[in-house]
Design a protein around this motif. Structure first.
Motif, PDB file in Angstrom:
ATOM      1  N   LEU A   1      -4.411   8.260  11.065  1.00 28.40           N
ATOM      2  CA  LEU A   1      -4.025   8.403   9.657  1.00 28.40           C
ATOM      3  C   LEU A   1      -4.931   7.569   8.747  1.00 28.40           C
ATOM      4  CD1 LEU A   1      -0.171   7.895  10.147  1.00 28.40           C
ATOM      5  CD2 LEU A   1      -1.276  10.057   9.523  1.00 28.40           C
ATOM      6  N   PHE A   2      -5.598   6.590   9.335  1.00 26.84           N
ATOM      7  CA  PHE A   2      -6.332   5.615   8.519  1.00 26.84           C
ATOM      8  C   PHE A   2      -7.848   5.705   8.652  1.00 26.84           C
ATOM      9  CE2 PHE A   2      -2.092   4.052   9.512  1.00 26.84           C
ATOM     10  CZ  PHE A   2      -1.597   3.793   8.244  1.00 26.84           C
TER      11      PHE A   2
ATOM     12  N   PHE B   1      14.896  -3.277   4.714  1.00 25.07           N
ATOM     13  CA  PHE B   1      13.686  -2.474   4.909  1.00 25.07           C
ATOM     14  C   PHE B   1      14.041  -0.987   4.936  1.00 25.07           C
ATOM     15  CE2 PHE B   1       9.899  -0.604   6.476  1.00 25.07           C
ATOM     16  CZ  PHE B   1       8.896  -1.425   6.010  1.00 25.07           C
TER      17      PHE B   1
ATOM     18  N   GLY C   1       1.865  -4.251  -1.828  1.00 22.86           N
ATOM     19  CA  GLY C   1       2.890  -3.268  -2.187  1.00 22.86           C
ATOM     20  C   GLY C   1       4.246  -3.677  -1.644  1.00 22.86           C
ATOM     21  N   LEU C   2       4.244  -4.204  -0.415  1.00 29.48           N
ATOM     22  CA  LEU C   2       5.498  -4.651   0.191  1.00 29.48           C
ATOM     23  C   LEU C   2       6.035  -5.877  -0.550  1.00 29.48           C
ATOM     24  CD1 LEU C   2       7.606  -4.372   2.419  1.00 29.48           C
ATOM     25  CD2 LEU C   2       6.079  -5.644   3.955  1.00 29.48           C
TER      26      LEU C   2
ATOM     27  N   PHE D   1       6.582   0.191  11.730  1.00 31.56           N
ATOM     28  CA  PHE D   1       5.955  -0.822  10.864  1.00 31.56           C
ATOM     29  C   PHE D   1       6.937  -1.964  10.593  1.00 31.56           C
ATOM     30  CE2 PHE D   1       5.070  -2.616   6.668  1.00 31.56           C
ATOM     31  CZ  PHE D   1       3.710  -2.887   6.728  1.00 31.56           C
TER      32      PHE D   1
ATOM     33  N   ARG E   1      -0.336  12.001   2.038  1.00 26.85           N
ATOM     34  CA  ARG E   1      -0.944  11.706   3.339  1.00 26.85           C
ATOM     35  C   ARG E   1      -0.210  12.484   4.409  1.00 26.85           C
ATOM     36  NH1 ARG E   1      -5.236   9.406   0.977  1.00 26.85           N
ATOM     37  NH2 ARG E   1      -4.573   7.804  -0.482  1.00 26.85           N
TER      38      ARG E   1
ATOM     39  N   ARG F   1      -9.872   7.307   6.781  1.00 27.52           N
ATOM     40  CA  ARG F   1     -10.490   7.210   5.454  1.00 27.52           C
ATOM     41  C   ARG F   1     -10.757   5.757   5.050  1.00 27.52           C
ATOM     42  NH1 ARG F   1      -9.499   8.072  -0.459  1.00 27.52           N
ATOM     43  NH2 ARG F   1      -7.887   6.492  -0.145  1.00 27.52           N
ATOM     44  N   VAL F   2      -9.937   4.830   5.579  1.00 26.60           N
ATOM     45  CA  VAL F   2     -10.138   3.417   5.266  1.00 26.60           C
ATOM     46  C   VAL F   2     -10.760   2.669   6.460  1.00 26.60           C
ATOM     47  CG1 VAL F   2      -8.512   3.166   3.364  1.00 26.60           C
ATOM     48  CG2 VAL F   2      -7.646   3.047   5.709  1.00 26.60           C
TER      49      VAL F   2
ATOM     50  N   HIS G   1       7.199   6.218  11.523  1.00 31.41           N
ATOM     51  CA  HIS G   1       6.116   5.236  11.323  1.00 31.41           C
ATOM     52  C   HIS G   1       6.633   4.006  10.578  1.00 31.41           C
ATOM     53  CE1 HIS G   1       3.111   8.757  11.664  1.00 31.41           C
ATOM     54  NE2 HIS G   1       2.970   8.008  12.722  1.00 31.41           N
ATOM     55  N   PHE G   2       7.486   4.246   9.592  1.00 36.32           N
ATOM     56  CA  PHE G   2       8.028   3.122   8.814  1.00 36.32           C
ATOM     57  C   PHE G   2       8.925   2.248   9.683  1.00 36.32           C
ATOM     58  CE2 PHE G   2       6.171   5.400   5.414  1.00 36.32           C
ATOM     59  CZ  PHE G   2       5.979   4.486   4.401  1.00 36.32           C
TER      60      PHE G   2
ATOM     61  N   GLN H   1       2.518   8.632  -3.382  1.00 34.25           N
ATOM     62  CA  GLN H   1       1.236   8.282  -2.740  1.00 34.25           C
ATOM     63  C   GLN H   1       1.257   8.630  -1.243  1.00 34.25           C
ATOM     64  OE1 GLN H   1       0.797   4.114  -3.901  1.00 34.25           O
ATOM     65  NE2 GLN H   1      -0.828   4.670  -5.316  1.00 34.25           N
ATOM     66  N   HIS H   2       2.404   8.422  -0.595  1.00 29.62           N
ATOM     67  CA  HIS H   2       2.456   8.706   0.838  1.00 29.62           C
ATOM     68  C   HIS H   2       2.669  10.189   1.139  1.00 29.62           C
ATOM     69  CE1 HIS H   2       2.706   4.335   1.021  1.00 29.62           C
ATOM     70  NE2 HIS H   2       2.285   4.442   2.255  1.00 29.62           N
TER      71      HIS H   2
ATOM     72  N   ARG I   1      -3.623  -3.741   0.109  1.00 27.80           N
ATOM     73  CA  ARG I   1      -2.860  -2.814  -0.751  1.00 27.80           C
ATOM     74  C   ARG I   1      -1.447  -2.626  -0.209  1.00 27.80           C
ATOM     75  NH1 ARG I   1      -8.006  -0.274  -1.190  1.00 27.80           N
ATOM     76  NH2 ARG I   1      -7.624   1.199   0.507  1.00 27.80           N
ATOM     77  N   VAL I   2      -1.346  -2.488   1.112  1.00 27.14           N
ATOM     78  CA  VAL I   2      -0.030  -2.266   1.718  1.00 27.14           C
ATOM     79  C   VAL I   2       0.848  -3.518   1.586  1.00 27.14           C
ATOM     80  CG1 VAL I   2       1.199  -1.793   3.884  1.00 27.14           C
ATOM     81  CG2 VAL I   2      -0.880  -0.515   3.316  1.00 27.14           C
TER      82      VAL I   2
ATOM     83  N   LEU J   1       5.352   5.002  -4.746  1.00 24.58           N
ATOM     84  CA  LEU J   1       4.820   4.878  -3.381  1.00 24.58           C
ATOM     85  C   LEU J   1       5.124   6.133  -2.560  1.00 24.58           C
ATOM     86  CD1 LEU J   1       5.750   1.139  -2.770  1.00 24.58           C
ATOM     87  CD2 LEU J   1       3.430   2.071  -2.732  1.00 24.58           C
TER      88      LEU J   1
HETATM   89  C1  HEM Z   1      -1.712   3.851   1.557  1.00 25.88           C
HETATM   90  C2  HEM Z   1       1.973   0.847   0.633  1.00 25.88           C
HETATM   91  C3  HEM Z   1       3.773   1.732   5.038  1.00 25.88           C
HETATM   92  C4  HEM Z   1       0.404   5.129   5.729  1.00 25.88           C
HETATM   93  C5  HEM Z   1      -0.896   2.909   0.967  1.00 25.88           C
HETATM   94  C6  HEM Z   1      -1.157   2.280  -0.305  1.00 25.88           C
HETATM   95  C7  HEM Z   1      -0.122   1.456  -0.579  1.00 25.88           C
HETATM   96  C8  HEM Z   1       0.793   1.537   0.531  1.00 25.88           C
HETATM   97  C9  HEM Z   1       0.076   0.595  -1.806  1.00 25.88           C
HETATM   98  C10 HEM Z   1      -2.382   2.535  -1.184  1.00 25.88           C
HETATM   99  C11 HEM Z   1      -2.132   3.747  -2.016  1.00 25.88           C
HETATM  100  C12 HEM Z   1      -3.356   4.138  -2.842  1.00 25.88           C
HETATM  101  O1  HEM Z   1      -3.980   3.244  -3.424  1.00 25.88           O
HETATM  102  O2  HEM Z   1      -3.671   5.337  -2.875  1.00 25.88           O
HETATM  103  C13 HEM Z   1       2.787   0.847   1.746  1.00 25.88           C
HETATM  104  C14 HEM Z   1       3.982   0.029   1.886  1.00 25.88           C
HETATM  105  C15 HEM Z   1       4.475   0.270   3.132  1.00 25.88           C
HETATM  106  C16 HEM Z   1       3.596   1.239   3.759  1.00 25.88           C
HETATM  107  C17 HEM Z   1       4.525  -0.900   0.807  1.00 25.88           C
HETATM  108  C18 HEM Z   1       5.695  -0.301   3.812  1.00 25.88           C
HETATM  109  C19 HEM Z   1       6.759  -0.716   3.173  1.00 25.88           C
HETATM  110  C20 HEM Z   1       3.007   2.718   5.603  1.00 25.88           C
HETATM  111  C21 HEM Z   1       3.213   3.240   6.939  1.00 25.88           C
HETATM  112  C22 HEM Z   1       2.262   4.195   7.134  1.00 25.88           C
HETATM  113  C23 HEM Z   1       1.464   4.273   5.932  1.00 25.88           C
HETATM  114  C24 HEM Z   1       4.315   2.775   7.890  1.00 25.88           C
HETATM  115  C25 HEM Z   1       1.998   5.034   8.367  1.00 25.88           C
HETATM  116  C26 HEM Z   1       1.891   4.498   9.577  1.00 25.88           C
HETATM  117  C27 HEM Z   1      -0.462   5.069   4.669  1.00 25.88           C
HETATM  118  C28 HEM Z   1      -1.682   5.865   4.566  1.00 25.88           C
HETATM  119  C29 HEM Z   1      -2.301   5.475   3.365  1.00 25.88           C
HETATM  120  C30 HEM Z   1      -1.435   4.464   2.756  1.00 25.88           C
HETATM  121  C31 HEM Z   1      -2.170   6.889   5.577  1.00 25.88           C
HETATM  122  C32 HEM Z   1      -3.616   6.016   2.789  1.00 25.88           C
HETATM  123  C33 HEM Z   1      -4.789   5.252   3.352  1.00 25.88           C
HETATM  124  C34 HEM Z   1      -6.054   5.728   2.653  1.00 25.88           C
HETATM  125  O3  HEM Z   1      -6.372   5.197   1.582  1.00 25.88           O
HETATM  126  O4  HEM Z   1      -6.682   6.644   3.179  1.00 25.88           O
HETATM  127  N1  HEM Z   1       0.283   2.434   1.462  1.00 25.88           N
HETATM  128  N2  HEM Z   1       2.590   1.562   2.896  1.00 25.88           N
HETATM  129  N3  HEM Z   1       1.944   3.367   5.025  1.00 25.88           N
HETATM  130  N4  HEM Z   1      -0.359   4.258   3.571  1.00 25.88           N
HETATM  131 FE1  HEM Z   1       1.160   2.976   3.212  1.00 25.88          FE
END
Ligand code: HEM
Length: 145
Positions: free
Chosen positions: A48-49, A135, A72-73, A111, A100, A51-52, A107-108, A96-97, A68-69, A93
């Motif tokens: 999933l990641f 959570f 965000g948390l 995490f 994806r 791109r980063v 997944h959450f 944004q998700h 960023r993550v 959020l």
């Molecule tokens: C991107 C927050 C959990 C998958 C992001 C972004 C934030 C964020 C702020 C950047 C968004 C942007 O700038 O476009 C969070 C928070 C989480 C969380 C607060 C938990 C509370 C997860 C989990 C997964 C996930 C559990 C999957 C395993 C992704 C993916 C991206 C993303 C695939 C895009 C990455 C990219 O830029 O290509 N998340 N996330 N996230 N998150 Fe999460």
């Protein structure tokens, strides 16, 4: 989930003491360890990641993603007792998700467990029940299935 007032306070206190001081200076390292733990539990999630630049977890792209993550948390934990703004932020959020493909509620859950493991190592009497309950609210708001 029942993220009661007491549970919210407990989660906020633990998070702020750990993330704000004990983990200060190594937030990126902790966040990477949390993602590594998630990938150990669910190897497919790594894709999933791409791109980063997940293939190089020490790359600036992946480190910036980690921040960023976790920032965000940090924001949503701080908002747990402001339901109106919390819901707005979770909705943002969620959108944004949603973009994806393949990110699931499961997944959450993983995490949450990985992050709890990191907090548990440094927080005496880490309250898993409070963490899980609060959570759940966060994950219900962001995840899509
Ligand atoms: C991107 C927050 C959990 C998958 C992001 C972004 C934030 C964020 C702020 C950047 C968004 C942007 O700038 O476009 C969070 C928070 C989480 C969380 C607060 C938990 C509370 C997860 C989990 C997964 C996930 C559990 C999957 C395993 C992704 C993916 C991206 C993303 C695939 C895009 C990455 C990219 O830029 O290509 N998340 N996330 N996230 N998150 Fe999460």
């Amino acid at each position: 989930a029942h993220c009661s007032w007491e549970n919210r306070k407990e989660v906020q206190e633990i998070w702020h003491s750990v993330w704000g001081s004990q983990f200060a200076g190594r937030r990126v390292a902790v966040a990477k360890a949390v993602f590594q733990d998630l990938f150990n539990r669910d190897p497919d999630a790594k894709a999933l990641f791409t791109r980063v630049n997940v293939d190089d977890m020490d790359s600036p792209e992946f480190e910036a993603h980690c921040l960023r993550v976790t920032n965000g948390l940090d924001t949503v934990i701080g908002l747990l007792d402001d339901a109106t703004v919390l819901n707005e932020q979770l909705g943002h959020l969620h959108t944004q998700h949603e973009q994806r493909e393949g990110v699931t509620a499961e997944h959450f859950a993983i995490f949450a467990r990985s992050m709890a493991g990191a907090l548990d190592q440094v927080a005496p009497c880490f309250n898993h029940r409070a963490w899980d309950d609060c959570f759940q609210v966060i994950s219900d708001g962001i995840a899509h299935d």
